[in-house]
Design an enzyme around this catalytic site. Sequence first.
Site, PDB file in Angstrom:
ATOM      1  N   ASP A 239     -12.498  -3.912   1.665  1.00 13.18           N
ATOM      2  CA  ASP A 239     -11.993  -2.723   1.864  1.00 13.18           C
ATOM      3  C   ASP A 239     -13.146  -1.567   1.752  1.00 13.18           C
ATOM      4  O   ASP A 239     -14.311  -1.779   0.983  1.00 13.18           O
ATOM      5  CB  ASP A 239     -10.981  -2.205   0.800  1.00 13.18           C
ATOM      6  CG  ASP A 239     -10.300  -1.094   1.034  1.00 13.18           C
ATOM      7  OD1 ASP A 239      -9.840  -0.681   2.247  1.00 13.18           O
ATOM      8  OD2 ASP A 239      -9.804  -0.428  -0.192  1.00 13.18           O
TER       9      ASP A 239
ATOM     10  N   ASN B 172      -1.345  -3.673   7.823  1.00 12.23           N
ATOM     11  CA  ASN B 172      -2.240  -2.722   8.571  1.00 12.23           C
ATOM     12  C   ASN B 172      -1.792  -2.514  10.183  1.00 12.23           C
ATOM     13  O   ASN B 172      -2.769  -1.736  10.810  1.00 12.23           O
ATOM     14  CB  ASN B 172      -3.669  -3.629   8.528  1.00 12.23           C
ATOM     15  CG  ASN B 172      -4.334  -3.484   7.063  1.00 12.23           C
ATOM     16  OD1 ASN B 172      -5.076  -4.364   6.754  1.00 12.23           O
ATOM     17  ND2 ASN B 172      -4.414  -2.237   6.505  1.00 12.23           N
TER      18      ASN B 172
HETATM   19  C1  IPE Z   1      -6.301  -3.889   1.901  1.00 18.78           C
HETATM   20  O1  IPE Z   1      -7.012  -2.873   2.335  1.00 18.78           O
HETATM   21  C2  IPE Z   1      -6.205  -4.981   2.916  1.00 18.78           C
HETATM   22  C3  IPE Z   1      -7.539  -5.538   3.802  1.00 18.78           C
HETATM   23  C4  IPE Z   1      -8.483  -5.264   3.218  1.00 18.78           C
HETATM   24  C5  IPE Z   1      -7.319  -6.185   4.884  1.00 18.78           C
HETATM   25  P1  IPE Z   1      -6.142  -1.494   2.690  1.00 18.78           P
HETATM   26  O2  IPE Z   1      -7.082  -0.471   2.988  1.00 18.78           O
HETATM   27  O3  IPE Z   1      -5.139  -1.801   3.907  1.00 18.78           O
HETATM   28  O4  IPE Z   1      -5.394  -1.301   1.507  1.00 18.78           O
HETATM   29  P2  IPE Z   1      -4.720  -0.034   0.874  1.00 18.78           P
HETATM   30  O5  IPE Z   1      -3.722   0.561   1.871  1.00 18.78           O
HETATM   31  O6  IPE Z   1      -5.677   1.008   0.495  1.00 18.78           O
HETATM   32  O7  IPE Z   1      -3.623  -0.338  -0.161  1.00 18.78           O
HETATM   33  C1  IPE Z   2     -10.767  -2.592   5.185  1.00 16.39           C
HETATM   34  O1  IPE Z   2     -11.412  -1.285   5.188  1.00 16.39           O
HETATM   35  C2  IPE Z   2     -10.406  -2.977   6.574  1.00 16.39           C
HETATM   36  C3  IPE Z   2      -9.287  -3.262   6.705  1.00 16.39           C
HETATM   37  C4  IPE Z   2      -7.992  -3.054   6.023  1.00 16.39           C
HETATM   38  C5  IPE Z   2      -8.654  -3.927   8.170  1.00 16.39           C
HETATM   39  P1  IPE Z   2     -10.557   0.123   5.525  1.00 16.39           P
HETATM   40  O2  IPE Z   2     -10.311   0.448   7.143  1.00 16.39           O
HETATM   41  O3  IPE Z   2      -9.265   0.137   4.694  1.00 16.39           O
HETATM   42  O4  IPE Z   2     -11.364   1.100   4.916  1.00 16.39           O
HETATM   43  P2  IPE Z   2     -10.983   2.259   4.225  1.00 16.39           P
HETATM   44  O5  IPE Z   2     -10.115   1.927   3.100  1.00 16.39           O
HETATM   45  O6  IPE Z   2     -10.159   3.474   5.127  1.00 16.39           O
HETATM   46  O7  IPE Z   2     -12.260   3.304   3.604  1.00 16.39           O
HETATM   47 MG    MG Z   3      -8.751   0.685   2.971  1.00 15.75          MG
END
Ligand code: IPE
Ligand code: IPE
Ligand code: MG
Length: 243
Positions: free
Chosen positions: A20, A68
């Site tokens: 994340d 996602n």
């Molecule tokens: C968790 O990250 C899912 C992945 C890393 C694939 P998200 O960014 O989707 O999680 P939330 O929405 O902050 O809980």
């Molecule tokens: C994790 O990074 C990747 C996926 C969930 C696919 P994010 O895209 O959630 O990054 P933040 O949380 O917006 O910084």
């Molecule tokens: Mg995220």
Amino acid sequence: MDKEILKELVLPRHIGFIMDGNGRWAQKRNLERSEGHKAGAQAFRRICDYASELGIEAVTFYAFSTENWKRPQKEVDAIMNLFREFLEEAQQRSDENEERGVSIRFIGDKSVLAPDLQALFERCEKQTSSKNRTIVNLAVNYGGRAEIVRAAKRLAEKVAAGEIEPDGITEQSISEELYTAGQPDPDLIIRPGGENRISNFLIWQSAYSEFLFTQTLWPDFYEKDLDEAIIEFCKRNRRFGGI
Ligand code: IPE
Ligand code: IPE
Ligand code: MG
């Protein structure tokens, strides 16, 4: 990791990574979110290689959740293209993977992915299936609840077919219907990116996992961060309900 230190440690057998913070990493640099995912994919490669170098039995990377899909199409497409790139590269690097004993497995619901991507995943899994030093689970369109629902359906089918009795459903039989069947439960789950939640990752398997939440954004996660996480893990006192 220093070889002498490494020898003294009892390493986690299975480590989960919630990758994340890609979006925020890009935002901080005034870049598109897709650039953050690109940098995240590099971190994934690096940690994958390093985990196999350390001889970790299984690593699971949470790359795309069942939730996602809510993101803008452009971002989803960019992430799917990164999977394509990684899988094509893994095929080209198959000799290297062979040497390192890396077996790549897809965990999640493949059926809604683009057909070419499904085929790439299948080819890559097949090509690396005989390797057994390090299992790399790539969680794509993965959700812990969906995984448990799938296991429940598969067991219900077995009951309906008269293959097992309802009483034959045990914790063990549920575990065996999960994507991670046959693998040890994760000992350690690491979530960089500053959020303190599990976001539907390995919810059955993590019943007794140790969690480590860190502020580092995933694209900034390096080998030394994994070293630190492992050392922290080794200091924990896991009681599993005992004393
Ligand atoms: C968790 O990250 C899912 C992945 C890393 C694939 P998200 O960014 O989707 O999680 P939330 O929405 O902050 O809980
Ligand atoms: C994790 O990074 C990747 C996926 C969930 C696919 P994010 O895209 O959630 O990054 P933040 O949380 O917006 O910084
Ligand atoms: Mg995220």
